[in-house]
Write an enzyme that holds these catalytic residues in place. Sequence first.
Site, PDB file in Angstrom:
ATOM      1  N   TYR A 142     -41.737 -35.610   4.531  1.00  0.00           N
ATOM      2  CA  TYR A 142     -42.228 -36.697   5.264  1.00  0.00           C
ATOM      3  C   TYR A 142     -41.277 -37.508   6.114  1.00  0.00           C
ATOM      4  O   TYR A 142     -40.269 -37.647   5.560  1.00  0.00           O
ATOM      5  CB  TYR A 142     -42.587 -37.756   3.881  1.00  0.00           C
ATOM      6  CG  TYR A 142     -43.131 -39.132   4.415  1.00  0.00           C
ATOM      7  CD1 TYR A 142     -44.409 -39.192   4.863  1.00  0.00           C
ATOM      8  CD2 TYR A 142     -42.560 -40.261   4.065  1.00  0.00           C
ATOM      9  CE1 TYR A 142     -45.295 -40.433   5.279  1.00  0.00           C
ATOM     10  CE2 TYR A 142     -43.116 -41.316   4.501  1.00  0.00           C
ATOM     11  CZ  TYR A 142     -44.336 -41.578   5.065  1.00  0.00           C
ATOM     12  OH  TYR A 142     -44.763 -42.770   5.247  1.00  0.00           O
ATOM     13  N   ASP A 237     -33.641 -35.995   9.288  1.00  0.00           N
ATOM     14  CA  ASP A 237     -34.048 -37.279   8.890  1.00  0.00           C
ATOM     15  C   ASP A 237     -33.359 -37.715   7.591  1.00  0.00           C
ATOM     16  O   ASP A 237     -33.748 -36.917   6.288  1.00  0.00           O
ATOM     17  CB  ASP A 237     -35.764 -37.069   8.798  1.00  0.00           C
ATOM     18  CG  ASP A 237     -36.344 -38.517   8.236  1.00  0.00           C
ATOM     19  OD1 ASP A 237     -35.447 -39.373   7.991  1.00  0.00           O
ATOM     20  OD2 ASP A 237     -37.497 -38.567   8.164  1.00  0.00           O
ATOM     21  N   LYS A 265     -33.627 -47.158   4.844  1.00  0.00           N
ATOM     22  CA  LYS A 265     -33.541 -47.517   3.256  1.00  0.00           C
ATOM     23  C   LYS A 265     -31.960 -47.925   2.810  1.00  0.00           C
ATOM     24  O   LYS A 265     -31.944 -49.284   3.114  1.00  0.00           O
ATOM     25  CB  LYS A 265     -33.829 -46.016   2.456  1.00  0.00           C
ATOM     26  CG  LYS A 265     -35.261 -45.761   2.791  1.00  0.00           C
ATOM     27  CD  LYS A 265     -35.787 -44.740   1.548  1.00  0.00           C
ATOM     28  CE  LYS A 265     -37.228 -44.676   1.741  1.00  0.00           C
ATOM     29  NZ  LYS A 265     -37.635 -43.571   2.655  1.00  0.00           N
TER      30      LYS A 265
HETATM   31  C1  LIG Z   1     -38.984 -43.314   3.783  1.00  0.00           C
HETATM   32  C2  LIG Z   1     -38.805 -42.548   4.640  1.00  0.00           C
HETATM   33  C3  LIG Z   1     -39.286 -42.509   6.121  1.00  0.00           C
HETATM   34  C4  LIG Z   1     -40.263 -43.654   6.395  1.00  0.00           C
HETATM   35  O1  LIG Z   1     -39.435 -45.003   6.540  1.00  0.00           O
HETATM   36  P1  LIG Z   1     -40.030 -46.266   6.412  1.00  0.00           P
HETATM   37  O2  LIG Z   1     -39.131 -47.445   6.334  1.00  0.00           O
HETATM   38  O3  LIG Z   1     -40.763 -46.145   4.962  1.00  0.00           O
HETATM   39  O4  LIG Z   1     -40.866 -46.441   7.551  1.00  0.00           O
HETATM   40  C5  LIG Z   1     -39.037 -41.596   6.913  1.00  0.00           C
HETATM   41  N1  LIG Z   1     -38.238 -40.359   6.684  1.00  0.00           N
HETATM   42  C6  LIG Z   1     -37.951 -40.208   5.217  1.00  0.00           C
HETATM   43  C7  LIG Z   1     -37.230 -38.837   4.823  1.00  0.00           C
HETATM   44  C8  LIG Z   1     -38.248 -41.204   4.320  1.00  0.00           C
HETATM   45  O5  LIG Z   1     -37.754 -40.989   2.977  1.00  0.00           O
END
Ligand SMILES: *Cc1c(COP(=O)(O)O)cnc(C)c1O
Length: 422
Positions: A142, A237, A265
């Site tokens: 994701y 990511d 995060k």
């Molecule tokens: C949480 C997350 C996102 C999205 O970040 P948001 O701040 O919720 O937009 C993208 N990539 C990964 C791997 C994530 O865990």
Amino acid sequence: MRPRSKRWAEALRQFPGGVNSPVRAFKAVGGEPVFMERGLGAYLYDTDGREYVDLCLSWGAIILGHADAQVGSALQTQAARGTSFGTVTTAETDLAIEIRRHYPSIEKIRFTSSGTEAVMGALRLARGHTGRDRVVKFEGCYHGHADSLLVKAGSGLATFGSPDSAGIPGALAELTTVLPYNDAEALRGYFSEHGRRTAAVILEPVCGNMGVVPPRPGFLETLRRLCTAAGTVLIFDEVMTGFRVALGGAQALYGVRPDLTTLGKIIGGGLPVGAFGGRAEIMDRLSPSGPVYQAGTLSGNPMSMAAGSSVLRRLTPERYRKLENDCAVFAARLSEAFRAARVPVSLQRVGAMFTVFFSDRPVHDWRGVSGTDKARYSRYFKRLLKRGVYLPPSAFEACFLSTLHGPAEADHVAGAVREGGF
Ligand SMILES: *Cc1c(COP(=O)(O)O)cnc(C)c1O
């Protein structure tokens, strides 16, 4: 205060499905969501004053525990000076330096207000840099809710994408190819045909968003080699894994250097944030130094920067050595408890994130994950919730630990598991 029975009914009247982010609605596990009122250290407290060991930690954004006093005072100091100016501030530079200290692949960085925005920026940048349109993602990963990446596709090898959500133009989804995670053979097959037309490959270097699935030995290295040969931008990511699986993220843990990295995060200390960065040659193509446009009214806002710096300044190699030890002990206690309850599980952990899969063997990809026992996860979730443990409300999510999750919390969770009944 609202009576217990009314709260969810009222939320349902205000918000689609009662929530502002879908997984909070408990659809995957059933029942009504718990309204949380405050957090302290490793614990959350709901509106009825019930205490929970928190294993969700704002989806991994919290690493030093809830209501950290130093984050609180950094925020108060900044709030007294003003919360946003829409100008350059030294707070941005301070946090950038803290991040880059641990991520040598990030030569230049740009802050955003969410991980989704960071991914959108990185993707546009990769396309602008290469002059190519096609991108590759992996099944089960994701990357936020950007159009191009809300594509998971079905089984098989290189399946050309069809969108996972309504409202995504087919023409856009077609530019995204979805490959199975951890399958080096499928990667090689794809690259031999389409590599030179591909702008970027994006992945979670440790997948957390189908539950914790680590990369198989050699998978990241193969990907790095193929991307370099084809002139394709490799994007890690690390929104979840950054400062989570190790101080330097998955790229430090596995020793593979991406061209671009996305973060979020933890780097916001619990406030909204995102960032993307990497090779200066690529990053300098961003506006205003280059032709790729990207912007944000509250990007790098002083509140998020202050909270992030307060956290990152205290994250040291020693601290991660202790965290790794504590997490290993926590996971071992949990494994023991499942054995005692005679429930077969695959507990998969990397650093301060783990998932308990209800499966008698390890899982390496989406197919493996989707074969695990979801009904059992719902029963487990509800059982533990009753006994004061807040798990992520879906079988396909990671659990997180903070530096304040110690032996007492491990005992509490293990005790709840040992009672079984799920
Ligand atoms: C949480 C997350 C996102 C999205 O970040 P948001 O701040 O919720 O937009 C993208 N990539 C990964 C791997 C994530 O865990």
